[in-house]
Write a protein that holds these residues in place. Structure first.
Motif, PDB file in Angstrom:
ATOM      1  N   ILE A 117      -6.825   4.219  -8.561  1.00 22.69           N
ATOM      2  CA  ILE A 117      -7.301   2.956  -7.973  1.00 22.69           C
ATOM      3  C   ILE A 117      -8.647   2.582  -8.602  1.00 22.69           C
ATOM      4  O   ILE A 117      -8.899   1.429  -8.946  1.00 22.69           O
ATOM      5  CB  ILE A 117      -7.427   3.091  -6.451  1.00 22.69           C
ATOM      6  CG1 ILE A 117      -6.033   3.247  -5.830  1.00 22.69           C
ATOM      7  CG2 ILE A 117      -8.141   1.866  -5.847  1.00 22.69           C
ATOM      8  CD1 ILE A 117      -6.063   3.617  -4.380  1.00 22.69           C
ATOM      9  N   GLU A 118      -9.517   3.587  -8.721  1.00 27.15           N
ATOM     10  CA  GLU A 118     -10.839   3.325  -9.319  1.00 27.15           C
ATOM     11  C   GLU A 118     -10.692   2.845 -10.763  1.00 27.15           C
ATOM     12  O   GLU A 118     -11.467   1.991 -11.227  1.00 27.15           O
ATOM     13  CB  GLU A 118     -11.694   4.595  -9.271  1.00 27.15           C
ATOM     14  CG  GLU A 118     -12.124   4.977  -7.851  1.00 27.15           C
ATOM     15  CD  GLU A 118     -12.877   6.290  -7.810  1.00 27.15           C
ATOM     16  OE1 GLU A 118     -12.720   7.090  -8.764  1.00 27.15           O
ATOM     17  OE2 GLU A 118     -13.602   6.532  -6.837  1.00 27.15           O
ATOM     18  N   GLY A 158       0.824  -1.210   0.000  1.00 30.23           N
ATOM     19  CA  GLY A 158       0.000   0.000   0.000  1.00 30.23           C
ATOM     20  C   GLY A 158       0.855   1.255   0.000  1.00 30.23           C
ATOM     21  O   GLY A 158       2.039   1.229   0.322  1.00 30.23           O
ATOM     22  N   ARG A 159       0.245   2.358  -0.376  1.00 33.13           N
ATOM     23  CA  ARG A 159       0.936   3.639  -0.358  1.00 33.13           C
ATOM     24  C   ARG A 159       0.180   4.576   0.572  1.00 33.13           C
ATOM     25  O   ARG A 159      -0.999   4.859   0.339  1.00 33.13           O
ATOM     26  CB  ARG A 159       1.001   4.240  -1.758  1.00 33.13           C
ATOM     27  CG  ARG A 159       1.673   5.624  -1.778  1.00 33.13           C
ATOM     28  CD  ARG A 159       1.645   6.229  -3.168  1.00 33.13           C
ATOM     29  NE  ARG A 159       2.168   7.595  -3.153  1.00 33.13           N
ATOM     30  CZ  ARG A 159       2.103   8.414  -4.195  1.00 33.13           C
ATOM     31  NH1 ARG A 159       1.534   8.007  -5.313  1.00 33.13           N
ATOM     32  NH2 ARG A 159       2.590   9.631  -4.121  1.00 33.13           N
ATOM     33  N   ARG A 171      -1.472  18.317  -1.517  1.00 30.87           N
ATOM     34  CA  ARG A 171      -1.702  16.978  -0.967  1.00 30.87           C
ATOM     35  C   ARG A 171      -3.076  16.448  -1.393  1.00 30.87           C
ATOM     36  O   ARG A 171      -3.238  15.268  -1.693  1.00 30.87           O
ATOM     37  CB  ARG A 171      -1.596  17.004   0.552  1.00 30.87           C
ATOM     38  CG  ARG A 171      -0.181  17.174   1.085  1.00 30.87           C
ATOM     39  CD  ARG A 171      -0.207  17.363   2.602  1.00 30.87           C
ATOM     40  NE  ARG A 171       1.117  17.638   3.129  1.00 30.87           N
ATOM     41  CZ  ARG A 171       1.872  16.729   3.754  1.00 30.87           C
ATOM     42  NH1 ARG A 171       1.435  15.500   3.901  1.00 30.87           N
ATOM     43  NH2 ARG A 171       3.061  17.062   4.224  1.00 30.87           N
ATOM     44  N   PHE A 172      -4.072  17.333  -1.386  1.00 31.01           N
ATOM     45  CA  PHE A 172      -5.417  16.935  -1.766  1.00 31.01           C
ATOM     46  C   PHE A 172      -5.456  16.466  -3.222  1.00 31.01           C
ATOM     47  O   PHE A 172      -6.063  15.445  -3.546  1.00 31.01           O
ATOM     48  CB  PHE A 172      -6.380  18.105  -1.566  1.00 31.01           C
ATOM     49  CG  PHE A 172      -7.802  17.797  -1.954  1.00 31.01           C
ATOM     50  CD1 PHE A 172      -8.615  17.073  -1.098  1.00 31.01           C
ATOM     51  CD2 PHE A 172      -8.317  18.214  -3.172  1.00 31.01           C
ATOM     52  CE1 PHE A 172      -9.927  16.777  -1.443  1.00 31.01           C
ATOM     53  CE2 PHE A 172      -9.626  17.926  -3.533  1.00 31.01           C
ATOM     54  CZ  PHE A 172     -10.435  17.208  -2.665  1.00 31.01           C
ATOM     55  N   ILE A 173      -4.785  17.213  -4.076  1.00 33.02           N
ATOM     56  CA  ILE A 173      -4.733  16.840  -5.499  1.00 33.02           C
ATOM     57  C   ILE A 173      -4.053  15.479  -5.654  1.00 33.02           C
ATOM     58  O   ILE A 173      -4.522  14.616  -6.411  1.00 33.02           O
ATOM     59  CB  ILE A 173      -3.982  17.916  -6.309  1.00 33.02           C
ATOM     60  CG1 ILE A 173      -4.824  19.207  -6.369  1.00 33.02           C
ATOM     61  CG2 ILE A 173      -3.664  17.418  -7.711  1.00 33.02           C
ATOM     62  CD1 ILE A 173      -4.076  20.403  -6.941  1.00 33.02           C
ATOM     63  N   ASP A 174      -2.959  15.275  -4.919  1.00 35.12           N
ATOM     64  CA  ASP A 174      -2.224  14.011  -5.006  1.00 35.12           C
ATOM     65  C   ASP A 174      -3.092  12.840  -4.554  1.00 35.12           C
ATOM     66  O   ASP A 174      -3.133  11.791  -5.219  1.00 35.12           O
ATOM     67  CB  ASP A 174      -0.963  14.090  -4.152  1.00 35.12           C
ATOM     68  CG  ASP A 174      -0.136  12.812  -4.229  1.00 35.12           C
ATOM     69  OD1 ASP A 174       0.250  12.414  -5.341  1.00 35.12           O
ATOM     70  OD2 ASP A 174       0.105  12.209  -3.158  1.00 35.12           O
ATOM     71  N   ILE A 175      -3.803  13.018  -3.437  1.00 35.37           N
ATOM     72  CA  ILE A 175      -4.660  11.943  -2.934  1.00 35.37           C
ATOM     73  C   ILE A 175      -5.807  11.677  -3.913  1.00 35.37           C
ATOM     74  O   ILE A 175      -6.187  10.534  -4.165  1.00 35.37           O
ATOM     75  CB  ILE A 175      -5.194  12.301  -1.537  1.00 35.37           C
ATOM     76  CG1 ILE A 175      -4.043  12.258  -0.518  1.00 35.37           C
ATOM     77  CG2 ILE A 175      -6.305  11.343  -1.105  1.00 35.37           C
ATOM     78  CD1 ILE A 175      -4.422  12.739   0.859  1.00 35.37           C
TER      79      ILE A 175
END
Length: 203
Positions: free
Chosen positions: A199-200, A3-4, A188-192
């Motif tokens: 993943i989707e 996992g990351r 950070r929000f953009i990266d997440i």
């Protein structure tokens, strides 16, 4: 397990109202500097050192928020406390924010590392001069936005007097630092978000 991990810290809240909030009724001696200690009287807070520091500063009015009865059940509230130290008890959200908005300085202290204080985020939202405990976590994250103090009464007192003497430059640091924190949060929000989308896409 492959996992990351990604960390998204709290976002700086938008607490500044369209017009200044009225001072809560419990604010006193407005000709003196008003100091807000964001406290909950929990074990990780240096309450005795805060009270001792405020006792030695009758030229300021010091407000301690939160449920003081946690530690004063078997102690006199007036023991070694100057009349200029105000224990607010629990107050409404509006009075809490009004106290912060109308204070000259906000102090949020902890004896633990690996903590980012919510009160610090709130003070930054109001562009308030800010004192935090001298921990590696707080220094690393808030950088030069705040002044950092040891948790003993003498250092707390000296930090407060120093901050009030240079409050204009501290406000400038908070305003500049807030821009950086908001930018960091957005990145950070953009990266997440991108990780979630990738993943989707694999489903």
């Amino acid at each position: 397990m492959g996992g990351r991990a990604a960390v998204l810290q709290d976002k700086i809240p938008e607490l500044r109202a369209g017009k200044p909030r009225a001072r809560p009724g419990f604010m006193q001696e407005l000709d003196k500097p008003q100091i807000m200690f964001v406290t909950m009287f929990d074990p990780d807070e240096p309450i005795d050192a805060i009270i001792e520091a405020s006792r030695r500063m009758p030229e300021y009015v010091c407000y301690l928020t939160g449920n003081y009865k946690k530690i004063f059940r078997n102690r006199s509230l007036d023991e070694n406390v100057e009349t200029s130290t105000i224990f607010t008890g629990f107050v409404s959200d509006e009075d809490y924010l009004s106290l912060m908005e109308n204070s000259d300085l906000v102090v949020v202290l902890t004896k633990k590392d690996l903590i980012l204080n919510c009160g610090a985020y709130e003070a930054i939202s109001f562009n308030k001069p800010l004192i935090l405990s001298d921990t590696a976590t707080l220094r690393d994250y808030f950088n030069n936005i705040a002044v950092y103090t040891k948790n003993d009464s003498r250092n707390i007192e000296e930090s407060i007097k120093c901050c009030l003497a240079v409050s204009d430059s501290m406000v400038a640091n908070v305003i500049d630092g807030k821009v950086e924190l908001k930018g960091d949060w957005e990145n950070r929000f953009i990266d997440i978000n991108e990780q979630i989308k990738s993943i989707e896409g694999c489903r």
